[in-house]
Enzyme design. Structure first.
Site, PDB file in Angstrom:
ATOM      1  N   SER A 251      20.219 -15.632 -76.658  1.00  8.99           N
ATOM      2  CA  SER A 251      20.446 -17.039 -76.334  1.00  8.99           C
ATOM      3  C   SER A 251      21.140 -17.120 -74.983  1.00  8.99           C
ATOM      4  O   SER A 251      21.681 -16.136 -74.491  1.00  8.99           O
ATOM      5  CB  SER A 251      21.330 -17.689 -77.387  1.00  8.99           C
ATOM      6  OG  SER A 251      22.657 -17.222 -77.218  1.00  8.99           O
ATOM      7  N   LYS A 252      21.134 -18.301 -74.429  1.00  7.43           N
ATOM      8  CA  LYS A 252      21.689 -18.492 -73.103  1.00  7.43           C
ATOM      9  C   LYS A 252      23.174 -18.106 -73.093  1.00  7.43           C
ATOM     10  O   LYS A 252      23.655 -17.428 -72.203  1.00  7.43           O
ATOM     11  CB  LYS A 252      21.512 -19.956 -72.705  1.00  7.43           C
ATOM     12  CG  LYS A 252      21.837 -20.170 -71.274  1.00  7.43           C
ATOM     13  CD  LYS A 252      20.969 -21.211 -70.637  1.00  7.43           C
ATOM     14  CE  LYS A 252      21.501 -21.472 -69.266  1.00  7.43           C
ATOM     15  NZ  LYS A 252      20.889 -20.910 -68.172  1.00  7.43           N
ATOM     16  N   ARG A 253      23.865 -18.529 -74.130  1.00  4.42           N
ATOM     17  CA  ARG A 253      25.299 -18.257 -74.225  1.00  4.42           C
ATOM     18  C   ARG A 253      25.578 -16.752 -74.205  1.00  4.42           C
ATOM     19  O   ARG A 253      26.586 -16.296 -73.690  1.00  4.42           O
ATOM     20  CB  ARG A 253      25.816 -18.893 -75.525  1.00  4.42           C
ATOM     21  CG  ARG A 253      27.296 -18.883 -75.707  1.00  4.42           C
ATOM     22  CD  ARG A 253      27.652 -19.761 -76.911  1.00  4.42           C
ATOM     23  NE  ARG A 253      26.733 -19.565 -78.040  1.00  4.42           N
ATOM     24  CZ  ARG A 253      26.808 -18.567 -78.893  1.00  4.42           C
ATOM     25  NH1 ARG A 253      27.740 -17.656 -78.773  1.00  4.42           N
ATOM     26  NH2 ARG A 253      25.942 -18.455 -79.889  1.00  4.42           N
ATOM     27  N   GLY A 255      23.807 -14.422 -72.745  1.00  3.14           N
ATOM     28  CA  GLY A 255      23.403 -13.680 -71.545  1.00  3.14           C
ATOM     29  C   GLY A 255      21.962 -13.875 -71.117  1.00  3.14           C
ATOM     30  O   GLY A 255      21.502 -13.207 -70.203  1.00  3.14           O
ATOM     31  N   GLU A 261      21.623 -16.894 -61.570  1.00  6.23           N
ATOM     32  CA  GLU A 261      23.034 -17.111 -61.937  1.00  6.23           C
ATOM     33  C   GLU A 261      23.852 -15.853 -61.695  1.00  6.23           C
ATOM     34  O   GLU A 261      24.971 -15.916 -61.211  1.00  6.23           O
ATOM     35  CB  GLU A 261      23.154 -17.555 -63.391  1.00  6.23           C
ATOM     36  CG  GLU A 261      22.918 -19.046 -63.555  1.00  6.23           C
ATOM     37  CD  GLU A 261      22.854 -19.463 -65.009  1.00  6.23           C
ATOM     38  OE1 GLU A 261      23.875 -19.367 -65.705  1.00  6.23           O
ATOM     39  OE2 GLU A 261      21.755 -19.854 -65.456  1.00  6.23           O
TER      40      GLU A 261
END
Ligand code: GLU
Length: 481
Positions: A251-253, A255, A261
């Protein structure tokens, strides 16, 4: 000659998962002395954006991944954007139709949905019934009159297929049970992913398809399509997916951050590339730190793991830290300055902005950071006034005597000479009878505001006499007030 491709859909910024696919294909091509092709799969008109294509060029270039053929530079097998190849797909579809390898299907969305629901109830895989293979001409006419627009389905005549995958070994598929005849042209007369990808890989003479395991169920269909189109199917290697440390997809959270980014955060590109290479691959020995050139020499599909590659942020940071440490001081300072000025992260009070002092200040942290953005926090040790972390240990009489002695001995000097540190600490040891942690932790706290930080010997030199004195006095004042 080996020819591989990276074929992203420009529907977002490239992230850890697809950057890894890009890298492994690139490394494979480099090791084999082959060609690396960039192809843009932009047939999803609603989600594809040109902005993402430009960002992709930049991100790949930052990672050091170069392509020999692609939409921006052309090549002998272009065009390299699927939206510019629509006529080719239409011609190929027409040929398959003419040869009886594909047929028009007039099933409506409602009928297909009802069929799917029925399969769900019976707990069997939702597989197309192939009913339009044998649709009577009256029925077809009726549907055309009702305005039903057909899709084109590919006929699966060989229900079983064996794939020898370069990573996963032999995989058997029972196609008949899996999917049934599948769509290759949509109602709007544009190709599905299956047709476009096989047409392109065939025409572009791709020899190896290295892609995520999520495509494994597509591969038997693709092999049949390749054959029907008159192409020799390429070899396939399906990589395990990148998974989150807590299981499931990244998931984005956790990594699944875009490559840009990481770039913005000042991670060194060589470290990011190195970390990506360890996601599913390992060298034949225990080495883990590699430059791109070393990876090009060592990479092989035989050392790809079949199990999921777990993303580990701490490891990424460790690898990036190792890369920063291995840089020459000159290169490190140059990159750090560039980052600091582009992101304006020089803390207030960090006075000298150029020259030798500033270089030494930045170098002070070379061994302790993972990314250039870490410098923001680290450089705050030069901020005035310094913020002191509360600590009762600093209030003891012993520490107070130490700080007083330290200030006194410094007062007697005109400045901080180069060999100051060993002499100063030896003197303080003698004066206070303190040593080891008891001596250094309070000194560090007084000079840096906290118990952890850069090498003191170098720091006092950079702070100079006045600032050291101020800090020692301030530490006493803070404690006694
Ligand atoms: N555009 C496809 C994807 O991003 C490429 C699939 C393939 O490599 O064949 O998943």
């Amino acid at each position: 000659m080996v020819r591989v491709r990276f074929a992203p859909s420009p529907t977002g910024y490239i992230h850890i998962g697809n950057a890894r696919t890009a890298l492994f294909n690139y490394l494979f091509a480099q090791k084999q002395g082959g060609s690396y092709i960039l192809r843009i799969e932009d047939t999803d008109a609603e989600r594809s954006k040109d902005e993402y294509i430009h960002a992709l060029y930049e991100d790949l270039a930052w990672l050091g991944i170069e392509w020999q053929e692609g939409p921006d530079i052309g090549g002998p097998f272009g065009p390299y954007r699927q939206t510019e190849r629509i006529e080719t797909y239409r011609d190929m579809a027409a040929k398959l139709l003419k040869e009886g390898k594909a047929y028009r299907c007039y099933c409506t969305e409602e009928e297909l949905e009802a069929h799917r629901r029925e399969a769900e109830m019976k707990r069997i895989p939702p597989r197309y019934s192939n009913r339009c293979r044998t649709l009577s001409s009256e029925e077809r006419e009726k549907r055309i009159r009702r305005g039903v627009r057909p899709v084109l389905r590919f006929r699966i005549d060989d229900p079983e297929l064996t794939l020898v995958d370069l990573i996963r070994g032999t995989v058997e598929f029972n196609l008949d049970q899996m999917v049934g005849d599948f769509v290759i042209m949509k109602q709007d007369n544009t190709p599905t992913f299956h047709l476009a990808v096989c047409a392109d890989d065939g025409l572009m003479k791709i020899t190896h398809v290295i892609r995520g395991e999520d495509h494994l169920p597509n591969t038997p269909r693709h092999i049949l399509l390749f054959r029907a189109l008159g192409f020799e199917p390429p070899k396939f290697a399906h990589m395990s997916l990148t998974a989150s440390p807590t299981g499931g997809l990244l998931s984005k959270r956790e990594g699944a951050t875009s490559i840009r980014e990481y770039r913005e955060l000042g991670y060194p590109e060589s470290g990011v590339v190195n970390y990506l290479s360890l996601l599913g691959w390992s060298s034949s020995d225990t080495h883990e730190i590699f430059t791109m050139d070393e990876l090009k020499e060592r990479f092989d599909l035989a050392h790809m793991r079949k199990s999921a590659a777990i993303f580990d942020r701490a490891k990424l940071e460790w690898v990036c830290g190792m890369h920063l440490r291995r840089m020459t001081d000159r290169a490190f300072v140059e990159q750090a300055f560039q980052y600091i000025s582009a992101h304006q992260i020089l803390p207030p009070g960090c006075m000298e902005k150029e020259g030798e002092w500033y270089e030494q200040a930045v170098l002070l942290f070379k061994d302790n950071i993972h990314s250039y953005s870490d410098l923001k926090n680290r450089l705050s040790v030069f901020e005035e006034p310094l913020r002191f972390e509360e600590d009762d240990a600093m209030k003891s009489e012993e520490v107070q005597r130490l700080l007083e002695a330290a200030a006194k001995s410094l007062e007697s000097l005109p400045d901080v000479p180069a060999d100051f540190w060993p002499e100063w600490t030896a003197k303080l040891k003698m004066m206070t009878k303190l040593k080891g942690k008891d001596l250094f932790i309070p000194l560090r706290h007084a000079l840096t505001g906290c118990r952890e930080g850069p090498e003191l010997r170098r720091l006092v030199q950079l702070l100079g006499r006045e600032r050291c004195l101020n800090r020692l006095r301030q530490a006493r004042k803070t404690v006694t007030s």
